[in-house]
Design a protein around this motif. Structure first.
Motif, PDB file in Angstrom:
ATOM      1  N   ARG A  52       0.851  -1.188   0.000  1.00 18.32           N
ATOM      2  CA  ARG A  52       0.000   0.000   0.000  1.00 18.32           C
ATOM      3  C   ARG A  52       0.890   1.244   0.000  1.00 18.32           C
ATOM      4  O   ARG A  52       2.076   1.177   0.293  1.00 18.32           O
ATOM      5  N   ASN A  53       0.304   2.334  -0.342  1.00 19.72           N
ATOM      6  CA  ASN A  53       1.034   3.589  -0.463  1.00 19.72           C
ATOM      7  C   ASN A  53       1.135   4.271   0.909  1.00 19.72           C
ATOM      8  O   ASN A  53       0.375   5.178   1.211  1.00 19.72           O
ATOM      9  N   LEU A  54       2.057   3.787   1.737  1.00 17.58           N
ATOM     10  CA  LEU A  54       2.224   4.336   3.081  1.00 17.58           C
ATOM     11  C   LEU A  54       2.487   5.840   3.043  1.00 17.58           C
ATOM     12  O   LEU A  54       3.313   6.293   2.256  1.00 17.58           O
ATOM     13  N   PRO A  55       1.820   6.616   3.874  1.00 15.91           N
ATOM     14  CA  PRO A  55       2.147   8.033   3.983  1.00 15.91           C
ATOM     15  C   PRO A  55       3.594   8.157   4.470  1.00 15.91           C
ATOM     16  O   PRO A  55       4.050   7.328   5.282  1.00 15.91           O
ATOM     17  N   VAL A  67      15.973  16.383  -5.087  1.00 16.34           N
ATOM     18  CA  VAL A  67      15.396  15.618  -3.981  1.00 16.34           C
ATOM     19  C   VAL A  67      13.975  16.084  -3.716  1.00 16.34           C
ATOM     20  O   VAL A  67      13.058  15.268  -3.532  1.00 16.34           O
ATOM     21  N   GLN A  68      13.753  17.387  -3.722  1.00 16.03           N
ATOM     22  CA  GLN A  68      12.409  17.923  -3.497  1.00 16.03           C
ATOM     23  C   GLN A  68      11.442  17.449  -4.574  1.00 16.03           C
ATOM     24  O   GLN A  68      10.309  17.053  -4.265  1.00 16.03           O
ATOM     25  N   MET A  74       6.628  11.366  -5.595  1.00 14.81           N
ATOM     26  CA  MET A  74       6.252  10.143  -4.874  1.00 14.81           C
ATOM     27  C   MET A  74       5.191  10.410  -3.823  1.00 14.81           C
ATOM     28  O   MET A  74       4.853   9.517  -3.049  1.00 14.81           O
ATOM     29  N   ASN A  75       4.674  11.634  -3.766  1.00 16.96           N
ATOM     30  CA  ASN A  75       3.704  12.032  -2.741  1.00 16.96           C
ATOM     31  C   ASN A  75       4.280  11.830  -1.334  1.00 16.96           C
ATOM     32  O   ASN A  75       3.632  11.287  -0.439  1.00 16.96           O
ATOM     33  N   ALA A  97      -3.487  12.783   5.929  1.00 18.83           N
ATOM     34  CA  ALA A  97      -4.703  13.284   5.276  1.00 18.83           C
ATOM     35  C   ALA A  97      -4.625  13.092   3.762  1.00 18.83           C
ATOM     36  O   ALA A  97      -5.606  12.725   3.126  1.00 18.83           O
ATOM     37  N   SER A  98      -3.456  13.329   3.204  1.00 23.51           N
ATOM     38  CA  SER A  98      -3.267  13.154   1.757  1.00 23.51           C
ATOM     39  C   SER A  98      -3.485  11.703   1.351  1.00 23.51           C
ATOM     40  O   SER A  98      -4.113  11.418   0.346  1.00 23.51           O
ATOM     41  N   GLN A  99      -2.986  10.786   2.174  1.00 23.96           N
ATOM     42  CA  GLN A  99      -3.173   9.372   1.892  1.00 23.96           C
ATOM     43  C   GLN A  99      -4.628   8.961   2.018  1.00 23.96           C
ATOM     44  O   GLN A  99      -5.153   8.222   1.197  1.00 23.96           O
ATOM     45  N   GLU A 100      -5.294   9.454   3.047  1.00 22.36           N
ATOM     46  CA  GLU A 100      -6.716   9.113   3.248  1.00 22.36           C
ATOM     47  C   GLU A 100      -7.551   9.624   2.079  1.00 22.36           C
ATOM     48  O   GLU A 100      -8.470   8.942   1.631  1.00 22.36           O
ATOM     49  N   ALA A 101      -7.222  10.813   1.574  1.00 20.58           N
ATOM     50  CA  ALA A 101      -7.964  11.369   0.442  1.00 20.58           C
ATOM     51  C   ALA A 101      -7.730  10.557  -0.815  1.00 20.58           C
ATOM     52  O   ALA A 101      -8.630  10.399  -1.638  1.00 20.58           O
ATOM     53  N   ALA A 102      -6.524  10.001  -0.958  1.00 18.13           N
ATOM     54  CA  ALA A 102      -6.195   9.196  -2.151  1.00 18.13           C
ATOM     55  C   ALA A 102      -6.895   7.843  -2.136  1.00 18.13           C
ATOM     56  O   ALA A 102      -7.133   7.253  -3.172  1.00 18.13           O
TER      57      ALA A 102
END
Length: 103
Positions: A52-55, A67-68, A74-75, A97-102
């Motif tokens: 899974r896409n771990l935050p 790097v930025q 990669m979010n 929050a970004s992960q939950e929205a995705a």
């Protein structure tokens, strides 16, 4: 509250993520790791292992745009050292929050 799992080596981090009795909600990683590896590569491996896409939050003294940009692609939240606790909490909340929205 939080339960914190620490790892000083890549294989330790992977074992934590793969452990059936561990629930990983977010990854905090330094950029410069040993053996010419970097935190973004490790985050990618941890996400693959977790299936899974771990935050994630990348904490680094490296200020290069490369790097930025990689982190953004990669979010992954990018933070420059030194990190203040309030800013870290805010970045962690933003990553979660970004992960939950995705999802």
């Amino acid at each position: 509250g939080c339960t914190v799992h620490t790892a000083s080596k890549e294989d330790q981090a992977l074992n934590i993520v793969r452990a059936p009795d561990k629930s990983i909600d977010i990854v905090l990683a330094d950029y410069h790791l040993s053996d010419n590896k970097d935190g973004l590569g490790l985050i990618e491996e941890l996400r693959t292992a977790a299936k899974r896409n771990l935050p994630a939050v990348l904490i680094t003294a490296d200020r290069t745009h490369e790097v930025q940009d990689r982190a953004a692609g990669m979010n992954v939240i990018y933070m420059r050292k030194p990190v203040k606790p309030a800013n870290l909490r805010a970045s962690m909340a933003r990553a979660m929050a970004s992960q939950e929205a995705a999802e």
